[in-house]
Write a protein that holds these residues in place. Structure first.
Motif, PDB file in Angstrom:
ATOM      1  N   PRO A 284       0.818  -1.228   0.000  1.00 26.70           N
ATOM      2  CA  PRO A 284       0.000   0.000   0.000  1.00 26.70           C
ATOM      3  C   PRO A 284       0.846   1.271   0.000  1.00 26.70           C
ATOM      4  O   PRO A 284       0.491   2.252  -0.665  1.00 26.70           O
ATOM      5  N   LEU A 285       1.965   1.266   0.741  1.00 27.73           N
ATOM      6  CA  LEU A 285       2.834   2.439   0.766  1.00 27.73           C
ATOM      7  C   LEU A 285       3.426   2.707  -0.614  1.00 27.73           C
ATOM      8  O   LEU A 285       3.497   3.850  -1.070  1.00 27.73           O
ATOM      9  N   ILE A 286       3.861   1.642  -1.281  1.00 24.57           N
ATOM     10  CA  ILE A 286       4.464   1.792  -2.615  1.00 24.57           C
ATOM     11  C   ILE A 286       3.447   2.357  -3.598  1.00 24.57           C
ATOM     12  O   ILE A 286       3.733   3.278  -4.370  1.00 24.57           O
ATOM     13  N   TYR A 287       2.215   1.825  -3.566  1.00 19.80           N
ATOM     14  CA  TYR A 287       1.206   2.280  -4.521  1.00 19.80           C
ATOM     15  C   TYR A 287       0.678   3.676  -4.200  1.00 19.80           C
ATOM     16  O   TYR A 287       0.372   4.443  -5.109  1.00 19.80           O
ATOM     17  N   THR A 288       0.571   4.028  -2.922  1.00 18.00           N
ATOM     18  CA  THR A 288       0.035   5.350  -2.591  1.00 18.00           C
ATOM     19  C   THR A 288       1.084   6.449  -2.737  1.00 18.00           C
ATOM     20  O   THR A 288       0.786   7.541  -3.205  1.00 18.00           O
ATOM     21  N   LEU A 289       2.327   6.155  -2.341  1.00 16.56           N
ATOM     22  CA  LEU A 289       3.365   7.174  -2.402  1.00 16.56           C
ATOM     23  C   LEU A 289       3.799   7.474  -3.829  1.00 16.56           C
ATOM     24  O   LEU A 289       4.246   8.577  -4.132  1.00 16.56           O
ATOM     25  N   ARG A 290       3.692   6.493  -4.725  1.00 16.89           N
ATOM     26  CA  ARG A 290       4.180   6.668  -6.098  1.00 16.89           C
ATOM     27  C   ARG A 290       3.036   6.824  -7.100  1.00 16.89           C
ATOM     28  O   ARG A 290       3.283   6.922  -8.296  1.00 16.89           O
ATOM     29  N   ASN A 291       1.795   6.855  -6.630  1.00 18.53           N
ATOM     30  CA  ASN A 291       0.653   6.892  -7.533  1.00 18.53           C
ATOM     31  C   ASN A 291      -0.168   8.156  -7.285  1.00 18.53           C
ATOM     32  O   ASN A 291      -0.790   8.298  -6.231  1.00 18.53           O
ATOM     33  N   LYS A 292      -0.159   9.065  -8.240  1.00 20.69           N
ATOM     34  CA  LYS A 292      -0.840  10.343  -8.074  1.00 20.69           C
ATOM     35  C   LYS A 292      -2.354  10.164  -7.966  1.00 20.69           C
ATOM     36  O   LYS A 292      -3.023  10.864  -7.191  1.00 20.69           O
ATOM     37  N   GLU A 293      -2.916   9.218  -8.740  1.00 23.11           N
ATOM     38  CA  GLU A 293      -4.366   9.035  -8.728  1.00 23.11           C
ATOM     39  C   GLU A 293      -4.859   8.536  -7.374  1.00 23.11           C
ATOM     40  O   GLU A 293      -5.916   8.954  -6.896  1.00 23.11           O
ATOM     41  N   VAL A 294      -4.104   7.639  -6.753  1.00 21.74           N
ATOM     42  CA  VAL A 294      -4.493   7.139  -5.437  1.00 21.74           C
ATOM     43  C   VAL A 294      -4.403   8.259  -4.409  1.00 21.74           C
ATOM     44  O   VAL A 294      -5.289   8.414  -3.552  1.00 21.74           O
ATOM     45  N   LYS A 295      -3.342   9.064  -4.478  1.00 22.64           N
ATOM     46  CA  LYS A 295      -3.200  10.175  -3.530  1.00 22.64           C
ATOM     47  C   LYS A 295      -4.320  11.196  -3.711  1.00 22.64           C
ATOM     48  O   LYS A 295      -4.859  11.722  -2.723  1.00 22.64           O
ATOM     49  N   MET A 296      -4.697  11.476  -4.967  1.00 19.68           N
ATOM     50  CA  MET A 296      -5.790  12.410  -5.212  1.00 19.68           C
ATOM     51  C   MET A 296      -7.113  11.848  -4.706  1.00 19.68           C
ATOM     52  O   MET A 296      -7.943  12.587  -4.157  1.00 19.68           O
ATOM     53  N   ALA A 297      -7.322  10.547  -4.880  1.00 22.69           N
ATOM     54  CA  ALA A 297      -8.549   9.922  -4.386  1.00 22.69           C
ATOM     55  C   ALA A 297      -8.628  10.010  -2.869  1.00 22.69           C
ATOM     56  O   ALA A 297      -9.699  10.248  -2.301  1.00 22.69           O
ATOM     57  N   LEU A 298      -7.497   9.826  -2.206  1.00 19.72           N
ATOM     58  CA  LEU A 298      -7.448   9.940  -0.747  1.00 19.72           C
ATOM     59  C   LEU A 298      -7.761  11.374  -0.315  1.00 19.72           C
ATOM     60  O   LEU A 298      -8.521  11.586   0.644  1.00 19.72           O
ATOM     61  N   MET A 299      -7.208  12.349  -1.019  1.00 17.98           N
ATOM     62  CA  MET A 299      -7.481  13.745  -0.690  1.00 17.98           C
ATOM     63  C   MET A 299      -8.948  14.080  -0.901  1.00 17.98           C
ATOM     64  O   MET A 299      -9.557  14.801  -0.087  1.00 17.98           O
ATOM     65  N   ARG A 300      -9.557  13.575  -1.967  1.00 17.38           N
ATOM     66  CA  ARG A 300     -10.983  13.830  -2.205  1.00 17.38           C
ATOM     67  C   ARG A 300     -11.832  13.215  -1.104  1.00 17.38           C
ATOM     68  O   ARG A 300     -12.817  13.813  -0.658  1.00 17.38           O
ATOM     69  N   LEU A 301     -11.453  12.011  -0.654  1.00 17.53           N
ATOM     70  CA  LEU A 301     -12.195  11.348   0.418  1.00 17.53           C
ATOM     71  C   LEU A 301     -12.081  12.131   1.719  1.00 17.53           C
ATOM     72  O   LEU A 301     -13.072  12.318   2.433  1.00 17.53           O
ATOM     73  N   LEU A 302     -10.876  12.610   2.025  1.00 16.82           N
ATOM     74  CA  LEU A 302     -10.673  13.376   3.262  1.00 16.82           C
ATOM     75  C   LEU A 302     -11.421  14.702   3.214  1.00 16.82           C
ATOM     76  O   LEU A 302     -12.017  15.137   4.209  1.00 16.82           O
ATOM     77  N   ARG A 303     -11.411  15.370   2.059  1.00 20.74           N
ATOM     78  CA  ARG A 303     -12.138  16.638   1.925  1.00 20.74           C
ATOM     79  C   ARG A 303     -13.635  16.432   2.078  1.00 20.74           C
ATOM     80  O   ARG A 303     -14.334  17.240   2.680  1.00 20.74           O
ATOM     81  N   LYS A 304     -14.105  15.305   1.562  1.00 23.64           N
ATOM     82  CA  LYS A 304     -15.532  14.993   1.669  1.00 23.64           C
ATOM     83  C   LYS A 304     -15.935  14.771   3.114  1.00 23.64           C
ATOM     84  O   LYS A 304     -17.014  15.158   3.557  1.00 23.64           O
ATOM     85  N   ASP A 305     -15.018  14.116   3.885  1.00 27.52           N
ATOM     86  CA  ASP A 305     -15.323  13.828   5.286  1.00 27.52           C
ATOM     87  C   ASP A 305     -15.331  15.088   6.143  1.00 27.52           C
ATOM     88  O   ASP A 305     -16.093  15.191   7.102  1.00 27.52           O
ATOM     89  N   VAL A 306     -14.462  16.056   5.814  1.00 31.02           N
ATOM     90  CA  VAL A 306     -14.358  17.253   6.659  1.00 31.02           C
ATOM     91  C   VAL A 306     -15.271  18.375   6.183  1.00 31.02           C
ATOM     92  O   VAL A 306     -15.506  19.324   6.923  1.00 31.02           O
ATOM     93  N   ASP A 307     -15.778  18.277   4.971  1.00 28.22           N
ATOM     94  CA  ASP A 307     -16.634  19.327   4.428  1.00 28.22           C
ATOM     95  C   ASP A 307     -18.050  19.148   4.961  1.00 28.22           C
ATOM     96  O   ASP A 307     -18.735  18.179   4.621  1.00 28.22           O
ATOM     97  N   PRO A 308     -18.586  20.061   5.779  1.00 26.81           N
ATOM     98  CA  PRO A 308     -19.929  19.901   6.329  1.00 26.81           C
ATOM     99  C   PRO A 308     -21.009  19.939   5.275  1.00 26.81           C
ATOM    100  O   PRO A 308     -22.078  19.400   5.459  1.00 26.81           O
ATOM    101  N   ARG A 309     -20.741  20.568   4.115  1.00 30.72           N
ATOM    102  CA  ARG A 309     -21.741  20.625   3.052  1.00 30.72           C
ATOM    103  C   ARG A 309     -21.964  19.282   2.393  1.00 30.72           C
ATOM    104  O   ARG A 309     -22.965  19.082   1.700  1.00 30.72           O
ATOM    105  N   SER A 310     -20.992  18.338   2.575  1.00 28.21           N
ATOM    106  CA  SER A 310     -21.128  17.015   1.963  1.00 28.21           C
ATOM    107  C   SER A 310     -22.015  16.089   2.783  1.00 28.21           C
ATOM    108  O   SER A 310     -22.291  14.988   2.378  1.00 28.21           O
ATOM    109  N   ARG A 311     -22.433  16.528   3.958  1.00 27.43           N
ATOM    110  CA  ARG A 311     -23.236  15.680   4.842  1.00 27.43           C
ATOM    111  C   ARG A 311     -24.726  15.879   4.551  1.00 27.43           C
ATOM    112  O   ARG A 311     -25.160  16.918   4.161  1.00 27.43           O
TER     113      ARG A 311
END
Length: 311
Positions: A284-311
């Motif tokens: 998982p570390l190899i794929y997330t650290l070297r894969n831009k799409e996975v990192k962007m997907a993680l950022m979108r998920l985190l933004r969705k969780d912290v954004d109150p408008r997404s609830r």
């Protein structure tokens, strides 16, 4: 006839002659197992929830993550128990572990080959990629990998189960693996050794050769790309998988295709520990650290969780 000489089970020696080392290994294995659970679960979650990752590459990656979760769970809890306390495992428990371990290990070998084929088509046949690697084919290939692993495990577990084991019941390893159980036998093991050699060629050598051929073709295709940016992008889609393949196959081959000697046997325990504990936590570390799409997907998920408008 199933061996009845040791109905109470076996002793998994591990590094019992170095108790201090075992306490250190307990902490390393526990930490690695935690990283395996968190990292692979996260990749599965992202692959399922993020529609931008609904592609063949991430379908196979999701399969690999699920497989790694099962692979480590089949042996690491028992390994932790043995590193900290009694080193016993029941006869039934040993062969259930062996069956699951072989099945998932063989499946991973085939799955890594399928992932190399996916990258080969993506780089060498980009215009035909969507036509060749369609969702139905992905499901069929993944199912084939799991079936091959299951069949290989049934065959090898059945023959290993019938070995005439020595009365001392001491397995010089961390887990119930075929090489260690063959060494425990007090009888003719020629058939089992031949079977293991054939299985190693079919499950290890042939897939590894196909992967090398695929990456040879990929390298030639990448070198023909005129743009340096294009070459970096093409290499970036393959580098993570190539690192995972190198780590996994190098350690597995060191265990199953080793010469018979005390030094090789001791070294094989370290390699066995690495591919059962190390690679599933590193993937998982190899794929997330070297894969831009996975990192962007993680950022979108985190933004969705912290954004109150997404609830």
């Amino acid at each position: 006839m199933v061996n009845q000489s040791s109905p109470v089970g076996f002793l998994l020696l591990g590094f019992s002659e170095h108790p201090g080392l075992e306490k250190i290994l307990f902490g390393i294995v526990l930490t690695s197992y935690f990283l395996t659970l968190v990292g692979n679960s996260l990749i599965i979650l992202l692959s399922v929830l993020d529609s931008r990752l609904h592609s063949p590459m991430y379908f196979f990656l999701c399969n690999l993550s699920f497989l790694d979760l099962c692979f480590t769970t089949s042996c690491v809890p028992q390994m932790l128990f043995n590193l900290w306390g009694p080193k016993t495992i029941s006869f039934l428990g040993c062969f259930v572990q062996l069956f699951i371990f072989l099945s998932l290990g063989a499946t991973e070998c085939i799955l890594l080959t399928l992932m190399a084929f996916d990258r080969f088509v993506a780089v060498c046949q980009p215009l035909r990629y969507a036509t060749i690697i369609h969702p139905r084919l992905c499901r069929q290939l993944a199912a084939t990998a799991w079936v091959i692993g299951l069949v290989e495990s049934v065959i090898q577990t059945h023959s290993t189960l019938h070995l005439p084991f020595c009365p001392h019941r001491q397995i010089d390893d961390f887990v119930c693996e075929v090489p260690a159980l063959i060494r425990l036998a007090c009888g003719d093991t020629t058939y089992n050794e031949i079977q293991m050699a054939v299985a190693s060629v079919l499950i290890l050598v042939v897939p590894r050769t196909l992967i090398l051929v695929s990456y040879g073709a990929i390298a030639r295709a990448v070198m023909r790309i005129n743009s340096a940016k294009g070459r970096r992008k093409a290499f970036g889609t393959c580098s993570s998988h190539l690192i995972v393949v190198t780590l996994f196959y190098s350690s597995v081959i060191a265990v199953y295709l080793q010469p018979k000697s005390p030094y090789a046997q001791e070294r094989a325990k370290f390699f066995g520990l690495f591919y059962t504990v190390g690679t599933p936590s590193l993937n998982p570390l190899i794929y997330t650290l070297r894969n831009k799409e996975v990192k962007m997907a993680l950022m979108r998920l985190l933004r969705k969780d912290v954004d109150p408008r997404s609830r």
